[in-house]
Design a protein around this motif. Structure first.
Motif: not given
Length: 305
Positions: A191-196, A202-210, A227-228
């Motif tokens: 549900d993209i609308n709810t996620l938005m 200015d949300v930021t996603l940090w990912t750590d796969g090393g 969101a996507h």
């Protein structure tokens, strides 16, 4: 007194402060595995010490664990210079009791631990002992083998640095839990609308796969992009696991609501959240490096003070 009786008393004294020792070490190091290692090293030093000369076991053990943690941090930071992608702290499971204590929860949050990574080992140790555990400057000076004046300066630098990079908002735990649950449901349903609605602009996603698993090597920024990203989670194969085989559960991670993602035979990732003053998600930390999932995989809920 017989030797076995002395050993039992030594063990009891150490166990009395074991939670404190782990709590200090984890906040200084940012990894549960390293924290457990230095707690074991502290036990060895305690066992070999002349405890007839120890007037204050708590102060003595705090000094040991602090110096061991700083030494370990200096060593691990050299390795982190070649780390692939963003380096995030190792997540740990915490109980609701930790989450109920706002100050304790914030002091172990992913967001704060990330900021603490930018401090020197001395500044980090001083900040943890002063701001989290309320040690006096004199007590900290004794623990880190510095003058009280040097400790005051380090404490001031660390506090200003953290305050500039980690604004503190009044934490509404019920609101955070509600937003996390709605985010969880919206991700599962694509549900993209709810996620938005739930994400800060200015949300930021940090990912750590090393470098061990495929993850974004740079932060993913912006409401629509993030969101996507999460709307696609339930539709794509991840680490060889089909969407129908992936399980996700809400739990408490690092003092706040979080998500653990599991495949048929292993934990594959954790997700934690930080929130803006309006209660929207401002930062997400996604840890997928298998080397950092040991504490979550073992299911150990850490008691933290």
């Amino acid at each position: 007194m017989t030797q076995p009786q002395q050993t039992d008393r030594d063990q009891l004294a150490f166990q009395q402060y074991r939670t404190l020792l782990f709590s200090v070490a984890y906040r200084v190091l940012g990894t549960a595995a390293d924290a457990e290692d230095v707690v074991q090293d502290a036990w060895l030093k305690w066992s070999g010490a002349d405890r007839s000369q120890v007037a204050d076991p708590k102060a003595y053990l705090t000094r040991i664990i602090t110096n061991l943690a700083m030494e370990r941090l200096r060593s691990t930071r050299r390795r982190r210079e070649t780390y692939v992608g963003p380096w995030l702290p190792e997540p740990i499971l915490t109980g609701p009791d930790t989450a109920d204590g706002v100050a304790a929860a914030d002091s172990v949050s992913m967001a704060l631990l990330v900021v603490l990574e930018t401090l020197s080992p001395l500044e980090r140790a001083v900040f943890v002992l002063k701001e989290v555990f309320a040690f006096s400057h004199a007590e900290i000076a004794e623990a880190v083998d510095r003058s009280e004046a040097a400790v005051r300066q380090a404490a001031h630098r660390a506090r200003e640095h953290v305050q500039a990079r980690r604004p503190r908002f009044t934490a509404d735990r019920a609101r955070q839990r509600d937003v996390t649950e709605r985010f969880f449901a919206a991700t599962a349903g694509g549900d993209i609308n709810t996620l938005m609605e739930l994400l800060s602009p200015d949300v930021t996603l940090w990912t750590d796969g090393g470098g061990k698993v495929r993850q974004a090597l740079k932060p993913v920024v912006g409401q629509q992009t993030v969101a996507h990203w999460f709307a696609m989670l339930g539709k794509a194969t991840y680490q060889g696991i089909e969407p129908g085989q992936m399980r996700a559960e809400l739990t408490w991670i690092n003092g706040g609501p979080g998500v653990v993602f599991r495949g048929p035979d292993r934990v594959v990732a954790t997700l934690t959240f930080d929130f803006d003053p309006e209660g929207r998600i401002s930062t997400l930390h996604n840890v997928a490096n298998p080397d950092k999932l040991g504490a979550v995989t073992d299911g150990i809920r850490h008691e933290l003070i």
